[in-house]
Design a protein around this motif. Structure first.
Motif, PDB file in Angstrom:
ATOM      1  N   ALA A   8       0.588  -1.452  -0.010  1.00  0.00           N
ATOM      2  CA  ALA A   8       0.025   0.323  -0.211  1.00  0.00           C
ATOM      3  C   ALA A   8       1.042   1.693  -0.276  1.00  0.00           C
ATOM      4  O   ALA A   8       0.318   2.826  -0.455  1.00  0.00           O
ATOM      5  CB  ALA A   8      -0.533   0.277   0.912  1.00  0.00           C
ATOM      6  N   THR A   9       2.526   1.246  -0.236  1.00  0.00           N
ATOM      7  CA  THR A   9       3.366   1.973  -0.487  1.00  0.00           C
ATOM      8  C   THR A   9       3.878   2.563  -1.730  1.00  0.00           C
ATOM      9  O   THR A   9       4.351   1.378  -1.977  1.00  0.00           O
ATOM     10  CB  THR A   9       3.822   2.377   1.581  1.00  0.00           C
ATOM     11  OG1 THR A   9       5.162   1.188   0.891  1.00  0.00           O
ATOM     12  CG2 THR A   9       2.865   1.646   2.462  1.00  0.00           C
ATOM     13  N   PRO A  10       4.770   3.647  -1.736  1.00  0.00           N
ATOM     14  CA  PRO A  10       5.253   3.674  -2.590  1.00  0.00           C
ATOM     15  C   PRO A  10       6.211   2.644  -2.701  1.00  0.00           C
ATOM     16  O   PRO A  10       7.156   2.205  -4.078  1.00  0.00           O
ATOM     17  CB  PRO A  10       5.825   4.869  -2.611  1.00  0.00           C
ATOM     18  CG  PRO A  10       4.188   5.978  -2.190  1.00  0.00           C
ATOM     19  CD  PRO A  10       3.981   5.069  -0.838  1.00  0.00           C
ATOM     20  N   ALA A  11       7.107   2.697  -1.349  1.00  0.00           N
ATOM     21  CA  ALA A  11       8.125   1.181  -1.268  1.00  0.00           C
ATOM     22  C   ALA A  11       7.725  -0.187  -2.195  1.00  0.00           C
ATOM     23  O   ALA A  11       8.790  -0.335  -2.617  1.00  0.00           O
ATOM     24  CB  ALA A  11       8.030   1.369   0.185  1.00  0.00           C
ATOM     25  N   VAL A  12       6.497  -0.532  -2.645  1.00  0.00           N
ATOM     26  CA  VAL A  12       6.393  -1.814  -4.150  1.00  0.00           C
ATOM     27  C   VAL A  12       6.748  -1.927  -4.681  1.00  0.00           C
ATOM     28  O   VAL A  12       7.113  -2.044  -5.043  1.00  0.00           O
ATOM     29  CB  VAL A  12       4.856  -1.506  -3.290  1.00  0.00           C
ATOM     30  CG1 VAL A  12       4.644  -0.415  -4.607  1.00  0.00           C
ATOM     31  CG2 VAL A  12       4.610  -2.854  -4.182  1.00  0.00           C
ATOM     32  N   TRP A  13       7.759  -0.467  -5.303  1.00  0.00           N
ATOM     33  CA  TRP A  13       8.108   0.298  -6.471  1.00  0.00           C
ATOM     34  C   TRP A  13       9.531   0.484  -6.269  1.00  0.00           C
ATOM     35  O   TRP A  13      10.250   0.131  -7.728  1.00  0.00           O
ATOM     36  CB  TRP A  13       7.368   1.467  -6.810  1.00  0.00           C
ATOM     37  CG  TRP A  13       6.331   1.305  -7.269  1.00  0.00           C
ATOM     38  CD1 TRP A  13       5.961   2.138  -6.538  1.00  0.00           C
ATOM     39  CD2 TRP A  13       5.293   0.220  -7.678  1.00  0.00           C
ATOM     40  NE1 TRP A  13       3.507   2.366  -6.595  1.00  0.00           N
ATOM     41  CE2 TRP A  13       3.925   1.376  -7.893  1.00  0.00           C
ATOM     42  CE3 TRP A  13       5.561  -0.211  -9.093  1.00  0.00           C
ATOM     43  CZ2 TRP A  13       2.595   0.884  -8.455  1.00  0.00           C
ATOM     44  CZ3 TRP A  13       4.291  -0.948  -9.380  1.00  0.00           C
ATOM     45  CH2 TRP A  13       3.027  -0.537  -9.505  1.00  0.00           C
ATOM     46  N   LEU A  14      10.128   0.177  -4.839  1.00  0.00           N
ATOM     47  CA  LEU A  14      11.712   0.190  -4.960  1.00  0.00           C
ATOM     48  C   LEU A  14      12.303  -0.938  -5.066  1.00  0.00           C
ATOM     49  O   LEU A  14      12.085  -1.804  -4.495  1.00  0.00           O
ATOM     50  CB  LEU A  14      11.563   0.392  -3.376  1.00  0.00           C
ATOM     51  CG  LEU A  14      10.923   1.874  -3.110  1.00  0.00           C
ATOM     52  CD1 LEU A  14      11.377   2.150  -1.553  1.00  0.00           C
ATOM     53  CD2 LEU A  14      11.563   2.668  -3.531  1.00  0.00           C
ATOM     54  N   PRO A  15      13.442  -1.149  -5.675  1.00  0.00           N
ATOM     55  CA  PRO A  15      13.898  -2.701  -5.778  1.00  0.00           C
ATOM     56  C   PRO A  15      15.169  -2.392  -4.814  1.00  0.00           C
ATOM     57  O   PRO A  15      16.109  -1.776  -3.990  1.00  0.00           O
ATOM     58  CB  PRO A  15      14.685  -2.136  -6.965  1.00  0.00           C
ATOM     59  CG  PRO A  15      15.240  -0.858  -6.673  1.00  0.00           C
ATOM     60  CD  PRO A  15      14.058   0.642  -6.424  1.00  0.00           C
ATOM     61  N   PHE A  16      15.206  -3.845  -4.263  1.00  0.00           N
ATOM     62  CA  PHE A  16      15.745  -4.325  -2.760  1.00  0.00           C
ATOM     63  C   PHE A  16      16.699  -5.293  -3.019  1.00  0.00           C
ATOM     64  O   PHE A  16      16.653  -6.207  -4.306  1.00  0.00           O
ATOM     65  CB  PHE A  16      14.781  -5.442  -2.587  1.00  0.00           C
ATOM     66  CG  PHE A  16      13.627  -4.172  -1.244  1.00  0.00           C
ATOM     67  CD1 PHE A  16      14.574  -3.288  -0.452  1.00  0.00           C
ATOM     68  CD2 PHE A  16      12.488  -3.978  -1.882  1.00  0.00           C
ATOM     69  CE1 PHE A  16      12.939  -2.821   0.575  1.00  0.00           C
ATOM     70  CE2 PHE A  16      11.554  -2.982  -1.403  1.00  0.00           C
ATOM     71  CZ  PHE A  16      11.584  -2.396  -0.463  1.00  0.00           C
TER      72      PHE A  16
END
Length: 377
Positions: free
Chosen positions: A338-346
């Motif tokens: 539910a957050t923009p972090a879902v698009w961040l590469p890990f």
């Protein structure tokens, strides 16, 4: 003259505020009563749909231009007994549903209209959380509140879900999509596990690409079956899947047994989820608090359950690097989709949770971050 202008200014301001409220909570989300317009969000409601306090519940729907569907369950805690029924910090009280839906739809997460998202043009059925029952109840839970008054907590999540699905299927022409993703975060992640089979059996039996993503939903409790049966009054065919202390594992195991390789099962979680560690401590000790000790315990629980998930073909994404609010005690964030972090590469692979899910929809199942469960914090 100045006084008159001031009065006119106040009247205009009130009218602007009213216009904005009408736009955001009426015009922007009209009730779904006929065939929907592609790309527009609608409220979905019916007479039997209600919140935990008996107020009007509404789900949300957007018709996409692609022949693909996302069923999305929002989170917000859980009520498992009289003590938690009295605790309004876990969304067992009626909440401002439109505001929560706005956050879920527009704060930049998986259900948001993010340009370039692989899910940008999908149809979305979104369930705000307002019943304290992992979206799976049908009953009334009677309890005594802090003031000694008898109250009823309406565990109406399954009813809300069912009536929403029936109305959307009747009006939206999405009954035979190419791909379906059932997902949710926190309490909605547990709902994803509990209700995915119901969704595929009753609404999308012929979809070729069946996908289930559980986000941040792992808690151990020996009484899950009793809670589902006696507290929430979950339908028997769902409650009976809960045979152990890991609700998510039980439900995903049942999905694997039924669908085999015909379904893509995914689970993600941060290593030291501060909220889940707190609730796990409550289940273990009766105390709703969390320290680094409880985070250590949760990290170990996550580690011990990874091979159990792998045994039933679940693809895993374990992540860290996002702090639990601003807490300095080596805890990690709760939920990601539910957050923009879902698009961040890990990690070394530079893979985001959103891309990991998109790969799974296309039949590419991979694991990420499993070594993080051994990391010293």
């Amino acid at each position: 003259m100045k006084k008159a202008l001031k009065i006119i200014g106040i009247i205009l301001l009130v009218l602007v505020v009213i216009a904005l409220l009408v736009y955001f909570f009426v015009l922007r989300y009209p009730n779904l009563k006929e065939a929907p317009t592609v790309g527009k969000w609608y409220r979905v409601t019916d007479s039997g749909m209600k919140t935990s306090e008996g107020g009007k519940y509404r789900a949300f729907f957007k018709k996409g231009s692609e022949d693909k569907v996302m069923v999305y369950f929002a989170g917000g805690g859980v009520s498992v007994n009289e003590e938690t029924a009295r605790d309004d910090t876990y969304n067992t009280k009626e909440i401002f549903i439109d505001m929560l839906a706005n956050l879920t739809m527009n704060m930049g997460g998986l259900a948001s209209e993010v340009e370039g998202s692989p899910f940008e043009n999908w149809s979305v059925i979104l369930f705000p959380y307002a019943t304290g029952d992992f979206h799976a109840g049908t009953g009334e839970f009677h309890y005594i509140d802090h003031d000694g008054k008898e109250k009823i907590l309406y565990h109406n999540g399954y009813v809300n879900y069912t009536q929403t699905m029936q109305k959307v299927m009747e009006l939206a022409d999405i009954d035979d999509p190419e791909a379906v993703v059932v997902t949710g975060y926190s309490a909605g992640g547990f709902a994803t596990a509990l209700l995915a089979d119901d969704i595929f059996t009753n609404y999308f039996p012929n979809t070729e690409s069946k996908n289930v993503l559980v986000d941040a939903a792992l808690l151990l409790n020996d009484d899950w079956h009793t809670i589902a049966e006696d507290v929430w009054q979950t339908p028997e065919e769902i409650a009976d899947k809960l045979t152990g202390n890991n609700l998510t594992l039980d439900c995903l195991s049942a999905l694997h047994e039924k669908y085999g390789d015909g379904i893509h099962l995914l689970f993600d979680c941060s290593t030291r989820d501060g909220d889940l560690a707190k609730v796990q401590n409550y289940f273990d000790t009766g105390v709703m608090e969390v320290t680094e000790k409880e985070a250590d315990i949760y990290q170990q629980i996550l580690k011990e359950n990874i091979p159990r998930f792998k045994e039933i073909g679940v693809s895993l994404f374990i992540w860290d690097g996002v702090a639990w609010y601003d807490d300095p005690r080596n805890m990690t964030a709760h939920t990601i989709i539910a957050t923009p972090a879902v698009w961040l590469p890990f990690g070394e692979q530079q893979k985001s949770v959103a891309d990991w899910l998109a790969d799974a929809v296309n039949g590419e199942m991979e694991d990420y971050g499993l070594d993080l469960v051994d990391k010293q914090y």
